[in-house]
Structures are given as C-alpha cells and as structure tokens.
Design a protein around this motif. Structure first.
Motif, PDB file in Angstrom:
ATOM      1  N   PRO A  12     -63.662   1.762 106.119  1.00 40.86           N
ATOM      2  CA  PRO A  12     -62.908   0.777 106.234  1.00 40.86           C
ATOM      3  C   PRO A  12     -62.829  -0.214 105.276  1.00 40.86           C
ATOM      4  CG  PRO A  12     -65.032   0.669 107.704  1.00 40.86           C
ATOM      5  CD  PRO A  12     -64.952   1.915 106.833  1.00 40.86           C
ATOM      6  N   ARG A  13     -63.803  -0.251 104.299  1.00 40.19           N
ATOM      7  CA  ARG A  13     -63.701  -1.313 103.157  1.00 40.19           C
ATOM      8  C   ARG A  13     -62.594  -0.910 102.357  1.00 40.19           C
ATOM      9  NH1 ARG A  13     -68.272  -0.068 105.759  1.00 40.19           N
ATOM     10  NH2 ARG A  13     -68.669   1.594 104.520  1.00 40.19           N
ATOM     11  N   ARG A  14     -62.511   0.568 101.858  1.00 39.61           N
ATOM     12  CA  ARG A  14     -61.446   1.164 101.047  1.00 39.61           C
ATOM     13  C   ARG A  14     -60.104   1.022 101.709  1.00 39.61           C
ATOM     14  NH1 ARG A  14     -65.352   5.819  99.732  1.00 39.61           N
ATOM     15  NH2 ARG A  14     -66.405   4.778  98.043  1.00 39.61           N
ATOM     16  N   HIS A  15     -60.107   1.073 103.196  1.00 35.29           N
ATOM     17  CA  HIS A  15     -58.621   0.713 103.620  1.00 35.29           C
ATOM     18  C   HIS A  15     -58.287  -0.637 103.412  1.00 35.29           C
ATOM     19  CE1 HIS A  15     -59.710   4.176 106.922  1.00 35.29           C
ATOM     20  NE2 HIS A  15     -60.021   4.534 105.479  1.00 35.29           N
ATOM     21  N   GLN A  16     -59.202  -1.509 103.594  1.00 37.96           N
ATOM     22  CA  GLN A  16     -58.622  -3.117 103.399  1.00 37.96           C
ATOM     23  C   GLN A  16     -58.590  -3.470 101.959  1.00 37.96           C
ATOM     24  OE1 GLN A  16     -62.311  -5.117 104.345  1.00 37.96           O
ATOM     25  NE2 GLN A  16     -61.585  -7.020 103.213  1.00 37.96           N
ATOM     26  N   ASP A  24     -48.548   0.892 100.446  1.00 40.75           N
ATOM     27  CA  ASP A  24     -48.173   1.541 101.625  1.00 40.75           C
ATOM     28  C   ASP A  24     -48.841   2.957 101.492  1.00 40.75           C
ATOM     29  OD1 ASP A  24     -46.540  -0.061 103.072  1.00 40.75           O
ATOM     30  OD2 ASP A  24     -44.640   0.426 101.966  1.00 40.75           O
ATOM     31  N   PHE A  25     -49.613   3.216 102.412  1.00 37.13           N
ATOM     32  CA  PHE A  25     -50.354   4.409 102.375  1.00 37.13           C
ATOM     33  C   PHE A  25     -50.770   4.918 103.764  1.00 37.13           C
ATOM     34  CE2 PHE A  25     -53.417   1.313 102.399  1.00 37.13           C
ATOM     35  CZ  PHE A  25     -54.429   1.739 102.978  1.00 37.13           C
ATOM     36  N   VAL A  26     -51.170   6.229 103.974  1.00 37.38           N
ATOM     37  CA  VAL A  26     -51.465   6.950 104.996  1.00 37.38           C
ATOM     38  C   VAL A  26     -53.024   7.432 104.863  1.00 37.38           C
ATOM     39  CG1 VAL A  26     -51.098   8.760 106.560  1.00 37.38           C
ATOM     40  CG2 VAL A  26     -49.009   7.477 105.768  1.00 37.38           C
ATOM     41  N   VAL A  27     -53.883   7.077 105.798  1.00 39.91           N
ATOM     42  CA  VAL A  27     -55.162   7.482 105.732  1.00 39.91           C
ATOM     43  C   VAL A  27     -55.600   9.180 106.108  1.00 39.91           C
ATOM     44  CG1 VAL A  27     -57.636   7.359 106.693  1.00 39.91           C
ATOM     45  CG2 VAL A  27     -56.150   5.385 106.074  1.00 39.91           C
ATOM     46  N   GLY A 173     -65.155  -2.771  93.049  1.00 41.78           N
ATOM     47  CA  GLY A 173     -65.882  -1.665  92.690  1.00 41.78           C
ATOM     48  C   GLY A 173     -67.040  -1.383  93.338  1.00 41.78           C
ATOM     49  N   VAL A 174     -68.132  -2.719  93.470  1.00 39.42           N
ATOM     50  CA  VAL A 174     -69.266  -2.488  94.407  1.00 39.42           C
ATOM     51  C   VAL A 174     -69.006  -2.345  95.828  1.00 39.42           C
ATOM     52  CG1 VAL A 174     -71.370  -3.936  94.918  1.00 39.42           C
ATOM     53  CG2 VAL A 174     -70.495  -4.013  92.501  1.00 39.42           C
ATOM     54  N   MET A 175     -67.879  -2.958  96.289  1.00 42.43           N
ATOM     55  CA  MET A 175     -67.563  -2.710  97.782  1.00 42.43           C
ATOM     56  C   MET A 175     -66.853  -0.963  98.099  1.00 42.43           C
ATOM     57  SD  MET A 175     -65.161  -5.738  99.343  1.00 42.43           S
ATOM     58  CE  MET A 175     -64.743  -5.195 100.755  1.00 42.43           C
TER      59      MET A 175
END
Ligand code: TTP
Length: 195
Positions: A12-16, A24-27, A173-175
C-alpha cells in the motif's frame, strides 16, 4: 500518448507513493521469491528482486503491447552485508530492532521499469541512524503491529519515526519507492507523471 503503466506491487505504501507522483497506473499481483543467493551483494539482491517483480508483472499481461511495468524492492542492510527483510514474527522483529538500536544502517531500494522494448533501473541507498532503544521500547513498538510487513521491522512513515535520529537520503526510498528516481525512470520511459 503515454504507454500504459502498471505497478507490480501489493505494498500500500508503493501505491500511495506512486499516486503522489500523479501517475495513472494499474496494480498487478505478483509473487516473487525473496531469497538472497550465496555470495550475492545486498545491492545486487535488492535489484534482482525488484527486476523479477517487474518482469513477472509484464509476463502476467495478456497483451503487453507498449505497456511498462514498475517493480520495486526495499531491504535494510547493516554493516554492508547483513540484510533484514520483513520480520517472520514478533521475536524476529524484536531481534532486528535490537540490532538496529543506536546504530546507522542503510536502506536499499531498487526500482525497475520494464517493457517489451527494454528495461531500466535505479537503485537508491539511504543511511538511517537509530536512537538507542531499551527493551520496553522495543516490546511496545512490536506490540503496535507496525513492524510486520516492513523491511527491518520499522516504518519511518509511522510510529517508527520516533526512533529515526537522522536520515541521509530519500524518505520515500526508505518507505519503499524512491520518488525522485522513479520519476526519472518514468520520464526516460516516455511517461510524464506530473502531467
Ligand atoms: C524501512 C521501511 C520499509 N517499509 C516497507 C516498504 C516495503 O513495503 C517493505 C519491504 O518489503 P518489499 O519486499 O520491498 O515489498 P512488499 O513485500 O511490501 O511489497 P511488494 O513486493 O508487493 O512490492 O517495507 C516501510 O513501509 N517503511 C520503512 O520505513
């Protein structure tokens, strides 16, 4: 028109973080084993896993066309060679935090952008100095549940921030997704995330 962008990540961190760039992207759901090979450097390991996530995402697309897939990996590295991934359980989380206490470690995040036309990568290394943590502090932090699913058993974006004395590098980057480097990768791939 920009190529279609996919993010091969359940984090979820990467999505955020990718949303923060205005992309605009699809997971995509991928499952890639995270195991360091004997003799593999932490840098090579993180980069390989990120690449394999992105490649697995591309392979999962029925019609890749001009699609581009982002994959990322983040690990905590102590003393240049000891790699801390996500803790297995509470005891493992506490053991990692004990090792990080009062010391500086590196957080290595790799991002790959892959498509049928080619592959590009960026690796971002940040240095994080931890406060000295006593046993009650470690037990209380593990009891919050925050360490689970996080490399090195902490979250700089959460209560773990109270343990981070100094950061030299990239907060995103840490996140889990270094945004400066990711934006540069996207631009080179022909995607202008900021519009
Ligand atoms: C050090 C640190 C790591 N993390 C997280 C980012 C990553 O989600 C995780 C490291 O695990 P990863 O294996 O990099 O990623 P993941 O399994 O969560 O997601 P996916 O493979 O589907 O992309 O640790 C934080 O959220 N905050 C931090 O401060």
């Amino acid at each position: 028109m920009s190529p279609r962008l996919y993010l091969a990540s359940q984090s979820p961190r990467r999505h955020q973080l990718l949303e923060q760039l205005g992309a605009d992207f699809v997971v995509l759901d991928v499952d890639v084993p995270e195991q360091r090979a004997p003799g593999e450097s932490p840098h090579d390991y993180v980069s390989r896993v990120a690449r394999d996530k992105a490649r697995a995402g591309l392979a999962a697309l029925a019609h890749a066309g001009d699609a581009l897939v982002l994959g990322a990996d983040t690990e905590v590295v102590l003393d240049d060679d000891e790699v801390f991934g996500k803790p297995r359980d509470a005891a493992d989380a506490a053991a990692m935090l004990r090792r990080l206490s009062g010391r500086t470690h590196a957080v290595v995040s790799a991002v790959w952008l892959v498509g049928s036309g080619g592959e590009r990568c960026e690796v971002c290394v940040s240095q994080v100095r931890f406060a000295t943590l006593d046993e009650p502090a470690i037990a209380a932090y593990v009891a919050t549940g925050e360490p689970f699913g996080k490399a090195g058993a902490y979250a700089i974006q959460g209560r773990g921030a109270a343990m981070v004395e100094h950061l030299d590098g990239s907060y995103s980057g840490v996140m889990g997704l270094p945004l400066f480097e990711t934006a540069r990768l996207l631009r080179r791939g022909g995607i202008s995330p900021a519009g």
